[in-house]
Write a protein that holds these residues in place. Structure first.
Motif, short mmCIF file in Angstrom:
data_model
loop_
_atom_site.label_atom_id
_atom_site.label_comp_id
_atom_site.label_asym_id
_atom_site.label_seq_id
_atom_site.Cartn_x
_atom_site.Cartn_y
_atom_site.Cartn_z
N GLU A 63 0.87 -1.17 0.00
CA GLU A 63 0.00 0.00 0.00
C GLU A 63 0.91 1.22 0.00
O GLU A 63 1.72 1.39 0.92
N THR A 94 -2.74 0.84 -4.35
CA THR A 94 -2.56 -0.56 -3.98
C THR A 94 -1.82 -1.25 -5.11
O THR A 94 -2.35 -1.40 -6.21
N PRO A 121 0.36 -4.70 3.07
CA PRO A 121 -1.07 -4.96 2.95
C PRO A 121 -1.50 -6.11 3.86
O PRO A 121 -0.67 -6.87 4.37
N HIS A 160 -5.70 -1.22 2.60
CA HIS A 160 -5.95 -2.64 2.86
C HIS A 160 -5.02 -3.12 3.97
O HIS A 160 -4.13 -3.97 3.76
N GLN A 161 -5.23 -2.56 5.15
CA GLN A 161 -4.46 -2.93 6.34
C GLN A 161 -5.18 -2.33 7.55
O GLN A 161 -5.87 -1.31 7.43
#
Length: 237
Positions: A63, A94, A121, A160-161
């Motif tokens: 990311e 991403t 991520p 996305h984390q």
């Protein structure tokens, strides 16, 4: 516990067209004591001269967040995105299964000053994607404005984390506080000016890692405004 990473302790390279400082190990700079902090893998502060930039290069399974402090950064990528990132705007990319992109100073006369951040991520193999949003000073003046989160809350970028990023611009003498849930960790990066973090004085370029601190209080020091980026991070096994 708070551990301070001073600006002058960072890795530093001056390539002529690029003056860059690395908080964590990156490229030719390696420090086994500073490889990453939880899911936070890279914090690079870059000054790119007019007419120069990073040619097309690949990324995957990361990311990537870019924040411009001064100037403009022209971005192109293999997803067909073409944009210029201006001060107050954040870009989230991403890399996932793989992308290529280039980043160049959008000006032929003025430098561009930016931060680029990489976060591991939640899993590999994500579909590549891109977002760019403006967060004006009025939205973050003397408050912590959520700018990235896993659920895109409050109009923030979606990352996305299990991490939440906050941006604040503080007038001299003003303060903000963030309660930290047990088991989570904080990283404060000072972008401009001077601040006190729980009584510790930090200057532009300094970072501070915090663990087992129930409350983080950030107060602008000196007689000028300060700008900070705060990361609220889940613990990693």
């Amino acid at each position: 516990m708070i551990r301070v990473r001073r600006s002058e302790e960072r890795g530093h390279f001056d390539h002529g067209w690029l003056d860059t400082r690395h908080t964590f190990s990156f490229s030719r700079y390696h420090d086994p004591k500073h490889v990453h902090f939880q899911a936070l893998r890279v914090i690079n502060e870059d000054w790119v001269r007019a007419g120069h930039g990073f040619g097309t290069h690949p990324h995957e399974d990361m990311e990537i967040i870019t924040y411009v402090l001064e100037g403009g950064l022209a971005h192109r990528d293999s997803m067909g995105t073409s944009s210029v990132i201006r001060p107050g705007e954040l870009q989230r990319m991403t890399a996932g299964t793989g992308i290529t992109h280039s980043e160049f100073n959008a000006s032929d006369s003025e430098p561009v000053h930016l931060y680029q951040i990489w976060i591991f991520p939640e899993r590999d193999g994500l579909e590549p994607s891109y977002e760019q949003k403006a967060f004006p000073v009025s939205d973050r003046k003397n408050r912590l404005r959520l700018v990235a989160s896993p659920d895109a809350a409050d109009g923030s970028l979606k990352i996305h984390q299990d991490a939440r990023l906050y941006l604040a611009t503080l007038d001299a003498g003003q303060s903000v506080s963030q309660a930290m849930v047990p088991g989570r960790h904080g990283w404060l990066q000072v972008l401009r000016g001077e601040v006190d973090l729980n009584g510790l004085r930090l200057s532009a370029g300094d970072g501070a890692a915090s663990s087992d601190e129930p409350l983080l209080t950030i107060r602008a020091g000196g007689d000028a405004e300060a700008e900070v980026l705060l990361f609220d991070l889940a613990g990693m096994a």
